[in-house]
Design an enzyme around this catalytic site. Sequence first.
Site, PDB file in Angstrom:
ATOM      1  N   ARG A 212      -0.009  -4.599  -6.908  1.00 34.55           N
ATOM      2  CA  ARG A 212      -0.731  -3.351  -6.820  1.00 34.55           C
ATOM      3  C   ARG A 212       0.204  -2.253  -6.310  1.00 34.55           C
ATOM      4  O   ARG A 212       0.765  -2.359  -5.238  1.00 34.55           O
ATOM      5  CB  ARG A 212      -1.906  -3.499  -5.849  1.00 34.55           C
ATOM      6  CG  ARG A 212      -3.066  -2.538  -6.018  1.00 34.55           C
ATOM      7  CD  ARG A 212      -3.023  -1.149  -5.432  1.00 34.55           C
ATOM      8  NE  ARG A 212      -2.189  -0.811  -4.310  1.00 34.55           N
ATOM      9  CZ  ARG A 212      -2.596  -0.715  -3.036  1.00 34.55           C
ATOM     10  NH1 ARG A 212      -3.820  -0.963  -2.698  1.00 34.55           N
ATOM     11  NH2 ARG A 212      -1.757  -0.356  -2.084  1.00 34.55           N
TER      12      ARG A 212
ATOM     13  N   HIS B   7      -3.232   8.018  -3.529  1.00 33.80           N
ATOM     14  CA  HIS B   7      -3.104   7.674  -2.116  1.00 33.80           C
ATOM     15  C   HIS B   7      -2.231   8.731  -1.439  1.00 33.80           C
ATOM     16  O   HIS B   7      -1.039   8.529  -1.204  1.00 33.80           O
ATOM     17  CB  HIS B   7      -2.501   6.286  -1.933  1.00 33.80           C
ATOM     18  CG  HIS B   7      -2.555   5.810  -0.512  1.00 33.80           C
ATOM     19  ND1 HIS B   7      -1.433   5.461   0.200  1.00 33.80           N
ATOM     20  CD2 HIS B   7      -3.607   5.636   0.334  1.00 33.80           C
ATOM     21  CE1 HIS B   7      -1.771   5.086   1.419  1.00 33.80           C
ATOM     22  NE2 HIS B   7      -3.096   5.190   1.530  1.00 33.80           N
TER      23      HIS B   7
ATOM     24  N   GLU C  92      -9.062   4.133  -0.112  1.00 32.40           N
ATOM     25  CA  GLU C  92      -9.555   4.403   1.238  1.00 32.40           C
ATOM     26  C   GLU C  92     -10.085   5.818   1.473  1.00 32.40           C
ATOM     27  O   GLU C  92      -9.723   6.468   2.449  1.00 32.40           O
ATOM     28  CB  GLU C  92      -8.445   4.148   2.258  1.00 32.40           C
ATOM     29  CG  GLU C  92      -7.833   2.774   2.190  1.00 32.40           C
ATOM     30  CD  GLU C  92      -6.693   2.602   3.180  1.00 32.40           C
ATOM     31  OE1 GLU C  92      -6.544   1.495   3.713  1.00 32.40           O
ATOM     32  OE2 GLU C  92      -5.954   3.583   3.434  1.00 32.40           O
TER      33      GLU C  92
ATOM     34  N   ASN D  90      -9.698  -2.803   1.541  1.00 31.39           N
ATOM     35  CA  ASN D  90      -8.544  -2.950   2.416  1.00 31.39           C
ATOM     36  C   ASN D  90      -9.083  -3.383   3.769  1.00 31.39           C
ATOM     37  O   ASN D  90      -9.721  -2.600   4.464  1.00 31.39           O
ATOM     38  CB  ASN D  90      -7.781  -1.630   2.561  1.00 31.39           C
ATOM     39  CG  ASN D  90      -7.047  -1.242   1.291  1.00 31.39           C
ATOM     40  OD1 ASN D  90      -7.064  -1.977   0.307  1.00 31.39           O
ATOM     41  ND2 ASN D  90      -6.390  -0.109   1.316  1.00 31.39           N
TER      42      ASN D  90
ATOM     43  N   TYR E 189      -8.395  -5.344   7.502  1.00 31.63           N
ATOM     44  CA  TYR E 189      -7.411  -5.829   8.454  1.00 31.63           C
ATOM     45  C   TYR E 189      -8.026  -6.367   9.741  1.00 31.63           C
ATOM     46  O   TYR E 189      -7.477  -7.270  10.355  1.00 31.63           O
ATOM     47  CB  TYR E 189      -6.438  -4.700   8.836  1.00 31.63           C
ATOM     48  CG  TYR E 189      -5.544  -4.248   7.710  1.00 31.63           C
ATOM     49  CD1 TYR E 189      -4.304  -4.836   7.508  1.00 31.63           C
ATOM     50  CD2 TYR E 189      -5.946  -3.233   6.835  1.00 31.63           C
ATOM     51  CE1 TYR E 189      -3.480  -4.435   6.475  1.00 31.63           C
ATOM     52  CE2 TYR E 189      -5.131  -2.827   5.802  1.00 31.63           C
ATOM     53  CZ  TYR E 189      -3.896  -3.425   5.619  1.00 31.63           C
ATOM     54  OH  TYR E 189      -3.088  -3.016   4.572  1.00 31.63           O
TER      55      TYR E 189
ATOM     56  N   GLU F  48      -5.893  -5.175   0.108  1.00 37.92           N
ATOM     57  CA  GLU F  48      -4.895  -5.171   1.181  1.00 37.92           C
ATOM     58  C   GLU F  48      -5.413  -5.998   2.350  1.00 37.92           C
ATOM     59  O   GLU F  48      -6.554  -5.865   2.767  1.00 37.92           O
ATOM     60  CB  GLU F  48      -4.596  -3.749   1.691  1.00 37.92           C
ATOM     61  CG  GLU F  48      -3.830  -2.872   0.737  1.00 37.92           C
ATOM     62  CD  GLU F  48      -3.498  -1.511   1.352  1.00 37.92           C
ATOM     63  OE1 GLU F  48      -3.500  -1.398   2.603  1.00 37.92           O
ATOM     64  OE2 GLU F  48      -3.250  -0.566   0.595  1.00 37.92           O
TER      65      GLU F  48
END
Length: 495
Positions: free
Chosen positions: A105, A149, A195, A333, A335, A388
């Site tokens: 990606r 982005h 995002e 994404n 985390y 991600e």
Amino acid sequence: MATRSLLLVFLSAWLLLLLLLLQAVSSLQLTRSDFPDGFVFGAATAAYQYEGAAAEDGRSPSIWDTYTNSGRHPEEGNGDVACDGYHKYMDDVKLMSEMGLEAYRFTISWSRLIPSGRGAVNPKGLQFYNSMINELVKAGIQIHVALYHLDLPQSLQDEYDGWISPRIVDDFTAYADVCFREFGDRVAQWTTVLEPNALAQHGYDKGDLPPNRCSYPFGSNCTGGNSTVEPYLFVHHSLLAHASAVRLYREKYQAAHKGIIGINMYSIWYYPFTDSAEDVGATENAKAYMILHPLVFGEYPEAMKKAAGSRLPFFSSHESELVTDSFDFIGLNHYTSNYASSNSDVVKSPLQDVTADIAALFRDPQGLEHVLEYIREKYGNFLIYIQENGQGGTDGSMDDVERIECLAEYIAATLKAIRNGANVRGYSIWSFMDLYELFGGYYKSHYGLVAVDFGSTKRRRRPRRSASWYSDFLKNNAVVKVEDGFASAASHAQL
């Protein structure tokens, strides 16, 4: 005695069965082959953080160039050279192939492809992306492309304030049209915007990302802005631009190119800080800001309407119809997890050392399972890609066992979610190599499977231990063992 013996045997058998069941619950062994057909594993980068060549071959400044060269954050440097991927992409694709990556990606720099933001296409930019895509095709690596982005051409920011103006919708759609036309025959997956929920907060509320807009007391050191209004405008126009590009792709390109298209959201799982009704309510409000609701129902959730009031834009009936179901998949994404509280004085970030419990929450693979279950139950079991996930290291160690443990835990959490019914079809690591990071530049956080020597003009690449681990998992079907949701260093001692 015989009866007693039989009873003991019977009880022993049940105890053994119970122990086996407990072991099954607390321990999970998995391999690449445990994932469904069509599932892809990959890694990701992003244009400004990877390419460099900021002023070469016709590329114009983006809002990111303006931000990093403003002098406001001198310790973080800029992305003028970054990983020098613009010149080293062929070697990098070779590294990806050797590692066994199934998908890659990357993002396209709008200001490299169409330097003025609209109009003429830059032939050198076109050549670069075509060449890189062709190398990926030769390597048999599935191509996943994100259109935006933070690479907004500065000229559009100067002309009409970029994303807080409705004019962005037409310009973004025209830019997307060029990308679909020129690259779409080889691209398996398109993501329109990465995002938008996080970029709204950091670009227009706190102002610690481009275009560096905020207002007191919510942010400082900004070029201008209004933190109470502009984040909502950014999200609103991002959704409209996304939906417009999706409609274009579906009507003009999808039948021939057979790709899929969606949007990406930054995903955090929220736990209530206390068991109070107020904190439970705050948790639900926080989840609403993942911005999935408009894509499913064509309007903003009640929690956002209540919180923002007249500051929140509304969709016309035509816009609502355009936005509803404007995705083939949702990218996440993900985390970490976080706490939410109705008390604004309570520190809710696990990154701040409030207590050991909060700090330990940073690595929370179960949080990913919760997010996937929440989406499925609240919005529907649509197609999802984890675009991600990863862990940064402050010292850049080559022997990055902690990163391996983190990746193992989240990959296991993804498989558990799939087995519980989640429709997840991909997982990508952030990042393929060390990059110019959003927060910290080159030296404060190293996320890469591959280390990059940023102190050298040659930007030498060296695969870390995690790269070998990931390669072994992908190419050799190596066993990954996770206990109680957490991997141990001992389970990877033989790497």
